[in-house]
Design a protein around this motif. Structure first.
Motif: not given
Length: 136
Positions: A42-55
């Motif tokens: 589930d790394v792609p999903h978690k990383l996607g969420i973290q990147l969205r929050r970061s942006f």
């Protein structure tokens, strides 16, 4: 992020199976089944969420800095009239006229000058301090 992991998976699949040659259609099929196989968990999903929050946080911080710069520029544009220049000059030498040591400003005269000449700056100060505190 999805595109990144699809490309990464295709490249990994190609490198791991270097003894074979794959055409684009086959690699496309591999990519389509990647969701079922979940090679990265589930790394792609978690990383996607973290990147969205970061942006979102970065965009908010950027907009706040722009607003702060606009406010600081507006404050810098406030003019001081001729009477205030005279008062500030007198304030610097008030202590000398009163024969005080150091020749610094007299406290009452200083307070009055600051209140009258820099009233807009003084009103702005708590708002600015609050803004900076929230940025930090």
């Amino acid at each position: 992020m999805d595109t990144f992991f699809v490309i990464l998976y295709q490249r990994m699949f190609t490198v791991i199976n270097a003894q074979y040659t794959f055409d684009d259609k086959y690699l496309e099929c591999v990519s389509e089944h990647m969701a079922e196989m979940k090679p990265f968990g589930d790394v792609p999903h978690k990383l996607g969420i973290q990147l969205r929050r970061s942006f979102v946080a970065t965009r908010t911080f950027y907009k706040s800095l722009i607003k702060g710069a606009d406010a600081a520029n507006s404050l810098a544009d406030l003019s001081i009239d001729e009477e205030c220049y005279k008062s500030i000059t007198n304030m610097r030498f008030c202590g000398i006229c009163r024969a005080e040591n150091g020749g610094g400003p007299c406290s009452t005269y200083c307070s009055n000058t600051m209140e009258n000449c820099f009233r807009y700056h003084a009103e702005f100060s708590p708002v600015w301090d609050n803004f900076v505190g929230k940025l930090i």
